[in-house]
Design a protein around this motif. Structure first.
Motif, short mmCIF file in Angstrom:
data_model
loop_
_atom_site.label_atom_id
_atom_site.label_comp_id
_atom_site.label_asym_id
_atom_site.label_seq_id
_atom_site.Cartn_x
_atom_site.Cartn_y
_atom_site.Cartn_z
N LYS A 1 -69.62 -41.49 15.60
CA LYS A 1 -68.39 -42.14 16.06
C LYS A 1 -68.53 -43.66 15.99
N GLY A 2 -69.50 -44.11 15.20
CA GLY A 2 -69.62 -45.54 14.95
C GLY A 2 -70.62 -46.27 15.83
N GLY A 3 -71.34 -45.53 16.67
CA GLY A 3 -72.34 -46.19 17.53
C GLY A 3 -73.47 -46.79 16.72
N PRO A 4 -74.03 -47.93 17.17
CA PRO A 4 -75.05 -48.63 16.40
C PRO A 4 -76.46 -48.02 16.53
N ALA A 5 -76.70 -47.19 17.55
CA ALA A 5 -78.06 -46.67 17.76
C ALA A 5 -78.11 -45.22 17.32
N ASP A 6 -79.12 -44.88 16.50
CA ASP A 6 -79.27 -43.47 16.13
C ASP A 6 -80.51 -42.84 16.76
N GLN A 7 -81.34 -43.66 17.42
CA GLN A 7 -82.54 -43.11 18.05
C GLN A 7 -82.56 -43.46 19.54
N LEU A 8 -82.84 -42.43 20.35
CA LEU A 8 -83.03 -42.64 21.78
C LEU A 8 -84.54 -42.58 22.03
#
Ligand SMILES: Nc1nc2c(c(=O)[nH]1)N[C@H]1C(S)=C(S)[C@@H](COP(=O)(O)O)O[C@H]1N2
Ligand SMILES: [Mo]
Length: 555
Positions: free
Chosen positions: A353-360
């Motif tokens: 949905k366009g969030g900048p982070a792909d890793q938690l």
């Protein structure tokens, strides 16, 4: 031995022989007592710093951090959950060996021996400072102070075990470099040997004092965890707003040799790098959520978590180090809060949905880091911050007070125990602990199945034999399990009732066993239609694959 000394009467010669025969024993004893003193004092000092800063734990932890992945895998395979005990005993054995050597060295070179002890202290201090959970320079203290104590004890005892004349006549220093009596001093010919009585008294006193210091340190270290234990004892788990449905009748086959559907906490596998299980006090615990795209960073207390709506779910957890047929897999009924909701409240948006982070990246109190795809956590699955396991607060070994559990992902990329920090970032910009050591960045659980009965090399009687076990493909679900006898056709096994697609599934197969040796093989198919692959791979980097087989002899 030196037989070059003239005019030695038989009497004196005998005394000298005894002296030279017993001095090595004194050297060895000095070394061991000094080593013991060093460790005991370190234990006491670690109680003032932190238990994990003690030399054995620090060196062990540093060794774990640096062990090549292949060796670590081998250790887990061969020693299982005892791998840590084996490591600690190994370290103690090496220390004892070096203590013996330093004790012998100190017989001739007092200062060198003492310096050797200090060198060991420096190694321990460096190890403590290198740990990811190091709390600062103070972590060096247990090793350094312990080593000073050990060096002092060795220096003193070495002095006492020197021949009298030498001890009296030779100042420390150059006298050190000569051997016993090599100085040609008065002790050589006229001495009555070293003073065994004084030595034994001093060595015993040093050992007793060390034992006292060590016991006190142990006690204080134990007391440290008391607040955490009390906070766990006091915790009453909340009633889940969304309870887990009852485990369906028949999901557990209750067959001999096949475990219960829900794995009891006491027999749940444990895999982590912690040589000392962290004891975290729930009343002071905090979780920080921050990082890329976190518009409203937050720090939560345990009470903040309790105020949220708890949900309860059955989820099967699997370790990436599980071999084909291995036992690092278990299912528990977890109580926790939805991680996705919490993240959404902090303003986190998944990458789709366009969030900048792909890793938690989850970080634990002991400095472990685990990286989880943000997409997986927020795609609707029951990713939890868990506080309860099978109706009890999390056991300390399983992450009290709070851990993560994410259905469908191996533990090393999802199941952070003793969690205290969540940072949103990208896979490109940060590699967590295991990834730095050669494991995969992303690791969904592979579709797997295991034969639990009959056991390998069992000798069942000819006639009907029940073959049974478990299969798992978390978050996809198990659709089919097939069994093959020798090179025969694949035959469908009977599947036990399904609890959820996030849990394992038991299965059984009625076999008409005929006399002779047979190989039983199992394979599963998940609900996406994927058949468990025959291709054998190692556990590194993203989990073992291949079929599990069991060889039996039918009588
Ligand atoms: N803090 C911390 N969390 C951790 C680990 C660890 O070493 N340290 N190991 C992970 C791995 S590899 C697995 S498989 C699971 C195991 O969880 P369990 O010990 O409760 O079965 O915890 C994960 N969480
Ligand atoms: Mo794991």
């Amino acid at each position: 031995m030196r037989n070059r000394i003239p005019h030695v009467t038989d009497d004196k010669k005998e005394a000298r022989d005894l002296r030279y025969r017993t001095r090595p024993v004194a050297g060895a004893a000095s070394g061991l007592v000094a080593g013991f003193a060093a460790l005991a004092v370190a234990e006491l000092v670690s109680a003032a710093v932190r238990p994990q800063a003690g030399p054995v734990i620090a060196v062990g932890g540093a060794a774990i951090d640096r062990t090549p992945t292949a060796v670590k895998d081998w250790a887990i395979r061969n020693f299982g959950t005892n791998d840590k005990l084996v490591l600690e005993l190994g370290i103690l054995a090496v220390l004892a060996l070096f203590a013996l050597v330093l004790g012998m060295v100190a017989l001739r070179f007092r200062r060198t021996g003492a310096a050797g002890v200090l060198l060991f202290g420096a190694v321990g201090a460096a190890a403590a400072l290198s740990r990811p959970d190091s709390s600062g320079p103070g972590d060096a203290l247990p090793s350094l102070v312990g080593a000073c104590a050990g060096a002092a004890v060795l220096y003193l005892l070495a002095g006492l075990s020197a021949p009298r004349g030498v001890r009296a006549g030779a100042p420390a220093g150059p006298g050190d470099t000569g051997g016993p009596g090599d100085t040609g001093g008065p002790g050589d010919t006229g001495g009555t040997g070293w003073d065994r009585r004084r030595f034994v008294i001093a060595a015993s006193a040093a050992a007793a004092a060390s034992a006292g210091a060590g016991a006190l340190g142990r006690g204080l270290n134990g007391a440290r965890g008391r607040g955490a234990v009390a906070s766990r004892d006091r915790l009453v788990l909340p009633m889940p707003a969304s309870p887990a449905p009852a485990v369906p009748e028949g999901a557990g086959l209750r067959l001999p040799g096949v475990g219960p559907f829900l794995t009891p906490n006491g027999s749940f596998y444990r895999v982590d790098t912690a040589l000392v299980v962290p004891k975290v006090d729930a009343t002071t615990w905090e979780l920080r959520i921050h990082g890329k795209g976190v518009r409203r960073p937050r720090t939560l207390s345990f009470d903040d978590l309790l105020r949220r709506e708890p949900i309860e779910r059955d989820i099967t957890l699997t370790c990436v180090s599980n071999e084909v047929g291995g036992s690092y897999v278990g299912t528990a009924r977890w109580i926790g809060v939805r991680l996705a909701d919490l993240l959404a409240e902090c303003g986190v948006v998944p990458p789709s949905k366009g969030g900048p982070a792909d890793q938690l990246v989850a970080r634990s109190v002991d400095g472990m880091t685990l990286g989880t795809p943000v997409e997986d956590v927020m795609d609707g699955r029951d990713a939890l911050l868990a506080i309860g396991m099978n109706g009890q607060p999390l056991p300390f070994a399983h992450g009290f007070p709070v851990r993560m559990v994410v259905p469908g992902l191996y533990g090393f990329v999802s199941a952070c125990k003793w969690i205290e920090d969540i940072e949103l970032t990208t896979f490109d910009s940060y590699d967590p602990y295991w990834v730095k050591r050669g494991w995969a960045r992303r690791a969904p659980v592979k579709t797997q199945s295991r034969i639990d009965t009959p056991r390998p090399f069992a000798r069942p009687k000819a006639g009907p034999v029940t073959v049974a076990g478990v299969a798992w493909a978390q978050h996809r679900g198990i659709d089919k399990v097939e069994v093959r006898v020798d090179d025969g056709p694949w035959q469908e096994a009977r599947l036990a009732a399904e609890d959820s697609r996030d849990t394992w599934r038991q299965w059984s197969f009625p076999w008409e066993a005929t006399r002779g040796g047979h190989t039983l093989t199992v394979r599963a198919t998940d609900r996406t239609g994927r058949v468990q692959t025959e291709k054998r791979t190692r556990t590194v980097p993203d989990g073992a694959s291949g079929w599990h087989s069991v060889v039996v002899t039918v009588d």
